[in-house]
Design an enzyme around this catalytic site. Structure first.
Site, PDB file in Angstrom:
ATOM      1  N   TYR A 231      -8.287  -9.341  -2.501  1.00 37.87           N
ATOM      2  CA  TYR A 231      -9.102  -9.892  -1.908  1.00 37.87           C
ATOM      3  C   TYR A 231     -10.283  -9.621  -2.844  1.00 37.87           C
ATOM      4  O   TYR A 231     -11.008  -8.376  -3.306  1.00 37.87           O
ATOM      5  CB  TYR A 231      -9.786  -9.958  -0.536  1.00 37.87           C
TER       6      TYR A 231
ATOM      7  N   SER B 143      -2.310  -6.845  -1.609  1.00 36.07           N
ATOM      8  CA  SER B 143      -2.677  -7.171   0.165  1.00 36.07           C
ATOM      9  C   SER B 143      -3.130  -8.396   0.121  1.00 36.07           C
ATOM     10  O   SER B 143      -2.239  -8.819   0.611  1.00 36.07           O
ATOM     11  CB  SER B 143      -4.410  -6.572  -0.195  1.00 36.07           C
TER      12      SER B 143
ATOM     13  N   ASP C 157      -3.388   3.231   6.688  1.00 32.72           N
ATOM     14  CA  ASP C 157      -4.177   2.088   6.615  1.00 32.72           C
ATOM     15  C   ASP C 157      -5.190   1.598   7.567  1.00 32.72           C
ATOM     16  O   ASP C 157      -4.239   0.592   8.397  1.00 32.72           O
ATOM     17  CB  ASP C 157      -3.462   1.162   6.208  1.00 32.72           C
TER      18      ASP C 157
ATOM     19  N   HIS D  83      -4.903   2.139   2.240  1.00 27.44           N
ATOM     20  CA  HIS D  83      -4.800   0.622   1.395  1.00 27.44           C
ATOM     21  C   HIS D  83      -4.094   1.091   0.162  1.00 27.44           C
ATOM     22  O   HIS D  83      -4.400  -0.055  -0.056  1.00 27.44           O
ATOM     23  CB  HIS D  83      -5.918   0.361   2.095  1.00 27.44           C
TER      24      HIS D  83
END
Length: 317
Positions: free
Chosen positions: A93, A183, A268, A297
């Site tokens: 992201y 992710s 996470d 994460h």
């Protein structure tokens, strides 16, 4: 940080309640058909990456609506004449494809490695169908009124058509093209891999999974964009989640028919483990998952990459 999600035995049994829209298949088949009809020829330009063991090309391929999308193609310099298995990698992201000397692990391991840029985020590709030039987040509610307008319709289409583009390269064995990402990249590896017909998927701590549960329990961005949007727009929740169902990796996982290797980090807070298991437990093909009990994460990092090298060696042989 301790565990803030379900106990491990419940995670392994968890089933997402995401609803699959009745026209899900038609929506994506139409989207891909329209974009493929507008596609131009993929262009490659060699670049100087300042390295001697990996060769790199600046690639432009046609994504959503025929719009140009950038990427790097990395190949081992000593590759010989035989076509190589291809790895299509998607970025996390707000990120972009980066510089040509970054992300070399797959090429050094002997693969043809394509790093897709992310439209509208931190790279070199404009979001021509939406916000225009790359910008800061958020993207989860961009175009929330309709799946036709949502940001991730465009990005997932790019991800699927990147598989098309890589499959068409002379240096790549078209029967052995896989998708990979971490992710956001992991979520795109699922959706783009399934839509693009990849032969296998590697999804690490994937984002874009099980949006309703993620909005309830995640304490971090990006999922908290949903919360910040709805705390002031209370009447829009149903419409937003109806739109997000079209881009939820859980609904792509339900129609997958190829092998997949997932990873999940049990501490996470960004992509809570239950959301990852929502996609993993919905995966309809052969699958396995690596669990990292004490990680957030960042997930497995080099440990997971080593797992992937071993897994792919067995899969490809």
């Amino acid at each position: 940080m301790g565990y803030a999600d379900l106990p491990l035995d419940q995670l392994r049994r968890y089933q997402s309640e995401v609803t699959r829209p009745d026209d899900f298949d038609e929506f994506w088949q139409r989207t891909l058909k329209e974009s493929r009809a507008a596609a131009a020829e993929t262009r490659l330009e060699p670049v100087d990456n300042r390295l001697t063991t990996v060769d790199t090309w600046d690639v432009t391929f046609s994504g959503f609506g025929g719009q140009p999308v950038k990427g790097w193609l990395h190949l081992p310099a000593n590759r010989g004449e035989a076509p190589l298995p291809g790895i299509v990698e998607y970025i996390g992201y707000t990120g972009g494809r980066g510089l040509p000397h970054e992300r070399l692990g797959w090429a050094l391991a002997g693969y043809a490695h394509f790093v897709m840029d992310t439209r509208g985020q931190g790279g070199d590709t404009d979001d021509a169908g939406g916000s225009g030039s790359p910008s800061v987040p958020g993207y989860l509610t961009q175009g929330w009124r309709s799946p036709e307008d949502h940001f991730y319709r465009r990005l997932i289409t790019d991800a699927a058509l990147a598989v098309d583009a890589v499959r068409g390269l002379d240096a790549v064995d078209s029967s052995r093209v896989l998708t990979h990402g971490i992710s956001q990249g992991g979520g795109l590896a699922i959706s783009g891999g399934v839509l693009g017909g990849a032969q296998a998927v590697l999804a690490d701590v994937p984002f874009l999974c099980d949006f309703p549960r993620a909005a309830w329990i995640s304490t971090r961005a990006p999922y908290d964009e949903i919360v910040h949007f709805l705390l002031r727009r209370r009447e829009r929740a149903d419409r937003l989640f109806q739109t997000l169902a079209y881009v939820d990796a859980v609904n792509f996982a339900r129609q997958a028919g190829v092998p997949a290797l997932f990873s999940v980090a049990l501490m996470d807070p960004t992509c809570p483990p239950s959301t990852v298991y929502g996609a993993y437990n919905a995966w309809s093909g052969e699958k396995s998952i690596r669990e990292y009990p004490y990680n957030q994460h960042e997930g497995g990092q080099g440990y997971q990459q080593r797992e992937q090298y071993d897994w792919l060696r067995g899969f490809l042989n």
